[in-house]
Design a protein around this motif. Structure first.
Motif, short mmCIF file in Angstrom:
data_model
loop_
_atom_site.label_atom_id
_atom_site.label_comp_id
_atom_site.label_asym_id
_atom_site.label_seq_id
_atom_site.Cartn_x
_atom_site.Cartn_y
_atom_site.Cartn_z
N SER A 1 -27.60 33.44 21.63
CA SER A 1 -27.31 32.46 20.57
C SER A 1 -27.21 33.18 19.23
O SER A 1 -28.20 33.70 18.71
N LEU A 2 -26.02 33.21 18.64
CA LEU A 2 -25.85 33.87 17.35
C LEU A 2 -26.53 33.09 16.22
O LEU A 2 -26.93 33.67 15.21
N ARG A 3 -26.68 31.78 16.38
CA ARG A 3 -27.36 30.99 15.37
C ARG A 3 -28.81 31.45 15.25
O ARG A 3 -29.36 31.58 14.14
N THR A 4 -29.46 31.71 16.38
CA THR A 4 -30.86 32.19 16.36
C THR A 4 -30.96 33.52 15.64
O THR A 4 -31.91 33.77 14.89
N ILE A 5 -29.98 34.38 15.86
CA ILE A 5 -30.01 35.70 15.24
C ILE A 5 -29.83 35.60 13.72
O ILE A 5 -30.57 36.21 12.94
N VAL A 6 -28.85 34.80 13.31
CA VAL A 6 -28.57 34.68 11.88
C VAL A 6 -29.72 34.01 11.15
O VAL A 6 -30.05 34.35 10.00
N ASP A 7 -30.38 33.05 11.81
CA ASP A 7 -31.48 32.31 11.16
C ASP A 7 -32.70 33.18 10.90
O ASP A 7 -33.64 32.74 10.25
N GLU A 8 -32.71 34.41 11.41
CA GLU A 8 -33.84 35.30 11.09
C GLU A 8 -33.85 35.69 9.62
O GLU A 8 -34.88 36.11 9.09
N GLY A 9 -32.69 35.61 8.99
CA GLY A 9 -32.62 35.88 7.56
C GLY A 9 -32.57 37.33 7.17
O GLY A 9 -32.85 37.68 6.01
N LEU A 10 -32.21 38.21 8.10
CA LEU A 10 -32.09 39.63 7.78
C LEU A 10 -30.83 39.86 6.95
O LEU A 10 -29.88 39.08 7.01
N PRO A 11 -30.77 40.96 6.21
CA PRO A 11 -29.54 41.29 5.48
C PRO A 11 -28.36 41.44 6.45
O PRO A 11 -28.54 41.86 7.60
N PRO A 12 -27.15 41.07 6.03
CA PRO A 12 -26.00 41.09 6.93
C PRO A 12 -25.78 42.44 7.63
O PRO A 12 -25.54 42.50 8.83
#
Length: 905
Positions: free
Chosen positions: A249-260
């Motif tokens: 799930s890419l949403r789960t990964i992005v929601d971690e809030g790490l720098p792009p």
């Protein structure tokens, strides 16, 4: 190929650290090696996943989008040349409906038109969304639903310039499409794309219809160009494997809030690690050349120190000592070649089909569940030279990388040794005592294999069993493996016991010669060539390979080394618990091999027929005896990994006749079935394979051989006294209490079968067998015969020891006298199986006496004992008949006493 089992979901936050470590160990090192995935189903990786997840996507419902015209055209051109195998077989099965509607994006290891067409076809056949249609909003900006981590048509000149330092390295180390996709998720909080890693392999396993060019152009670790890829598809396209991994799930990964930038690097690392592990597990490890691995061994600190010590002992230069170490390393090291392994698979398939009537494999799926993340050490029993060929072949055909195999230096024959070395064998000497340099080189080589994650296979027995019993384990290779792990305890080690059961042995005649006293013939190429025609004309029945309960080294260390805190243990350190841990591990390996036994038709025939004086039975009696054996195995299961032939007694008898084990003699009163001469001796081998499964039943039957009545308490008391010796000899898994409980349950079965009856119902009451020579008495005697000879051996050792008195015999002298007494008893009383006078069995019994403090060495290294041995000997009257006891006591030899010194007058 088996379907890919379900993965265990792992939290993504931990994947950054895990992927970095995995990538570091997987990346090409100075010697050119890469990490090899554990010998398991390659789907079991450490990808961060969300499970269960739906890969159907929003385009699954309705008629679906039209395929691009170019995909239709090229797909039709490629269709006759490509046949796709999809794993798992049904990627959409058992997926909750609530996951429907989420867009799917596939990720490949590298770009290529052929990969896109193969992926599109696999998705179409599996009912998955098309990768050639854009995602909603086209976040990839390429009007498609797949991306790749690298390109197949890389710029070779640019790569060469970068490697030479004449051009700057590209700052871009990740996929631009992946970065675009992650940016789209940041811009649209409602977007949640499922990223599905897909591995594509063209030509992993050529079959018997494939040619040599198919092997040459099969899948490997090299990123090939367009022309070679075209040839690979033309030659091997019908063996194309497409593996879908669970979605991320890419949403789960992005929601971690790490720098792009960090997010895309992190995800790229995880995906690269995943693809490397899949490729290593499917096509084999990307191993270094023999030369590079040898150089790595010779530069290790422990080997450098051993070289210096060798130079000092020999009083030579360091260069000479280094040359000696270099020679040892080249003598040992494998030279793994993937084309040779594939070619061997290509050649062996028709051989197995010709000489065997099938090869059955059980519990391999459990290994695939247990092995991920572990360094796997295969530890099979050793019955035949076919063991290592058969196991490696089976693992390879089941999608598991063949292990590096420890082979004796006697097999390093011209041509044959080279082929074995190319197949992953590395050769060691039978004894390494007296050569510290050789020991250091071998230990370092094993440590490099363990550290590199390469699976290993060796036989803890040290050699092939000539009697069918498991031999006492030798702890040399086990100790090296444990030391290698303790030196770098990062990757946990899993020992995988394997039971290999045959119905007929290729080496049967040579074993018979060796058991009758002839010296072992030295292996030679001429001997091999002369034996091939005979082997190809023979029918060796069916082979069964059972994978036993694995042993996790960390768990064993927790039991035997509770003070070890997980810190590395240097080569110079020798913890007090190490030796006991190695011994316990070697013992448990043998126990678990026995717990995975297979009972085939020949085993059941051997147990029945060898119980009679002339090794023959009427057909009805033989059927009844086989039925009794199968009943005992079914109602008193030894282990959940033991397998038993499903054939009926009639089918078992017919099979024995088919492979020329049984001889039928027609008679007006009923046919007689039996074996004679050499066949009877060889049949004892197959009885010994499964003797341990009938220990409790055989012991109870022994108690009623010469007694019509006996109390249950008496049966248990005698059983407890003899059990430690049976446990050591047959590698039994129970404690004394568990064995006593098994005796109770076996008595219940005997009562139900009419073999025994209860005279009184009170606990520990009297049991009785039938009087006279009834069928029940005959069956009871037959089931107890195999264990009777073991007790006779024990009584011979006690009789010889008592007759000579305490402080008279050393352990080795007692072994020799026991062997002579057993041989003489076999000549005078009744013929016995060759292992009856096997010196190693007497050695094991004497060692157990010493462990139990029933005997002990005095100051002169002679064995002393006390009155407890007399009590043990008196119990023999309950098991052995009076005539047999008298014969044993009479023939028990005394040691030669020195002649008295004459007195001068």
């Amino acid at each position: 190929m088996p379907a890919m089992p379900k993965q265990t979901p792992l939290p993504f936050p931990d994947a950054d650290k895990d992927a970095t470590a995995a990538e570091a160990s997987s990346a090409h090192r100075a010697d050119g090696t890469t990490e090899r995935a554990p010998a398991s189903d390659p789907a079991q990786t450490e990808l961060p996943i969300v499970a269960p997840a739906d890969m159907r996507g929003p385009r699954r419902h309705g008629p679906g989008p039209r395929r691009p015209w170019w995909a239709k055209l090229l797909g039709r051109i490629m269709a006759p040349w490509v046949q796709v195998t999809i794993e798992p077989r049904n990627p959409t099965a058992e997926i909750p409906e609530e996951w429907s509607g989420r867009p799917v994006c596939y990720v490949l290891e590298d770009y290529g038109l052929s990969n896109a067409l193969i992926l599109e076809r696999a998705c179409r056949e599996a009912g998955l969304p098309s990768p050639l249609q854009p995602l909603p909003g086209d976040p990839l900006r390429r009007k498609r639903a797949y991306l790749a981590l690298s390109r197949r048509n890389v710029n070779t000149l640019a790569q060469l310039q970068q490697s030479l330092g004449t051009a700057p390295a590209s700052p871009k180390s990740h996929s631009g499409s992946l970065a675009h996709l992650l940016d789209a998720h940041r811009a649209d909080p409602a977007l949640d794309v499922q990223l599905v890693p897909v591995s594509i392999f063209v030509g992993r396993a050529p079959d018997k219809n494939s040619g040599w060019f198919s092997v040459l152009f099969s899948e490997n670790w090299t990123l090939v160009g367009r022309f070679r890829r075209l040839l690979a598809i033309a030659l091997n396209g019908r063996d194309t494997l497409v593996r879908f991994a669970p979605p991320v799930s890419l949403r789960t990964i992005v929601d971690e809030g790490l720098p792009p930038e960090r997010t895309v690097r992190k995800l790229s690392r995880v995906l690269r690690t995943h693809f490397r592990r899949i490729r290593a597990a499917v096509i084999g490890p990307d191993l270094s050349t023999r030369r590079l691995l040898v150089d790595q061994v010779l530069t290790a600190p422990s080997v450098k120190e051993a070289i210096a010590d060798q130079a000092g002992r020999d009083k030579t230069s360091l260069a000479d000592a280094w040359k000696k170490a270099h020679g040892f390393a080249y003598e040992i090291a494998a030279d793994y070649s993937h084309p040779v392994v594939r070619s061997a698979s290509f050649l062996l398939t028709p051989v197995w089909n010709r000489i065997y009537r099938g090869v059955l494999v059980h519990h391999l799926d459990k290994l695939k569940d247990d092995a991920p993340g572990h360094e796997v050490v295969y530890v099979p029993c050793h019955r035949s030279h076919m063991d290592y060929l058969l196991l490696s072949y089976l693992l390879y055909t089941k999608g598991i990388v063949p292990p590096h195999i420890v082979a004796g230096i006697n097999l390093n024959l011209p041509v044959v040794g080279t082929l074995l070395r190319k197949g992953g064998a590395f050769f060691i000497r039978r004894s390494i005592r007296g050569s510290a340099l050789y020991s250091a080189v071998l230990s370092e080589y094993v440590a490099q294999l363990v550290a590199g994650g390469h699976s290993i296979e060796y036989f803890v027995e040290g050699g092939r069993s000539r009697t069918g019993r498991l031999l006492q384990p030798k702890g040399g290779m086990v100790a090296m493996t444990v030391r290698a792990f303790l030196r770098q305890p990062t990757r946990p080690v899993l020992f995988q016991p394997v039971y290999i059961g045959y119905e007929k042995l290729m080496e049967g005649t040579s074993y018979l010669d060796e058991l009758t006293g002839k010296p072992k013939e030295k292996e030679s190429v001429w001997q091999l060539l002369m034996g091939i025609p005979k082997v190809l004309r023979s029918n060796y029945g069916q082979v069964v390979v059972n994978f036993g309960e694995p042993i996790r080294l960390n768990d064993l260390l927790g039991e035997h080394a509770p003070d070890w805190d997980g810190a590395p243990v240097g080569d110079e350190e020798k913890p007090a618990w190490l030796s006991a841990t190695v011994d316990a591990l070697a013992e448990r390996i043998q126990v678990n091999v026995n717990r995975a036994a297979d009972v085939n038709p020949i085993n059941l025939l051997a147990i029945a027929l060898l119980s009679t004086p002339k090794h023959a039975m009427g057909e009805g009696d033989l059927r009844a005896q086989i039925t009794l054996s199968k009943t005992l195995l079914a109602e008193l299961p030894y282990s959940d990994r033991v397998t038993v032939t499903p054939h009926t007694p009639e089918e078992i008898i017919a099979h024995g006749e088919e492979i020329n084990v049984l001889t039928r003699i027609a008679h007006p009163l009923g046919d007689v079935l039996g074996v004679s001469g050499d066949n009877a001796v060889l049949l004892s081998y197959f009885r010994n394979n499964v003797l341990h499964l009938f220990t409790a039943a055989s012991w109870i039957a022994c108690c009623f051989q010469n007694n019509r009545r006996m109390s249950l308490n008496g049966v248990q008391r005698l059983g407890r006294s003899v059990y430690p010796f049976l446990q050591a000899e047959l590698f039994l898994p129970w404690t004394e209490e568990e064995f006593a409980d098994r005796l109770n349950r076996t008595v219940e079965v005997f009562v139900r079968e009419g073999l025994l009856e209860r005279i009184s119902d009170d606990e520990g009451g009297i049991l009785a067998r039938n009087a006279g020579q009834t069928d029940e008495v005959f069956r009871l005697r037959a089931i107890g015969h195999s264990l009777q000879q073991a007790f006779e051996r024990y009584y011979i050792a006690i009789s010889v020891l008592v007759k000579n008195g305490p402080g008279t015999l050393s352990a080795s002298e007692l072994e020799g006298l026991c062997q002579l007494a057993a041989q003489r008893l076999s000549l005078l009383y009744a013929p016995a199986a060759p292992e009856f006078f096997d010196k190693t069995l007497f050695r094991g019994f004497i060692q157990k006496l010493r462990e139990m403090k029933l005997v002990w060495p005095d100051e002169n290294s002679k064995l002393a004992f006390d009155s407890r041995l007399d009590t043990w000997a008196k119990d023999a009257k309950f098991i052995l008949g009076r005539e047999l006891r008298h014969t044993i006591e009479k023939i028990s030899p005394e040691s030669a006493k020195p002649a008295p010194t004459p007195v001068a007058e």
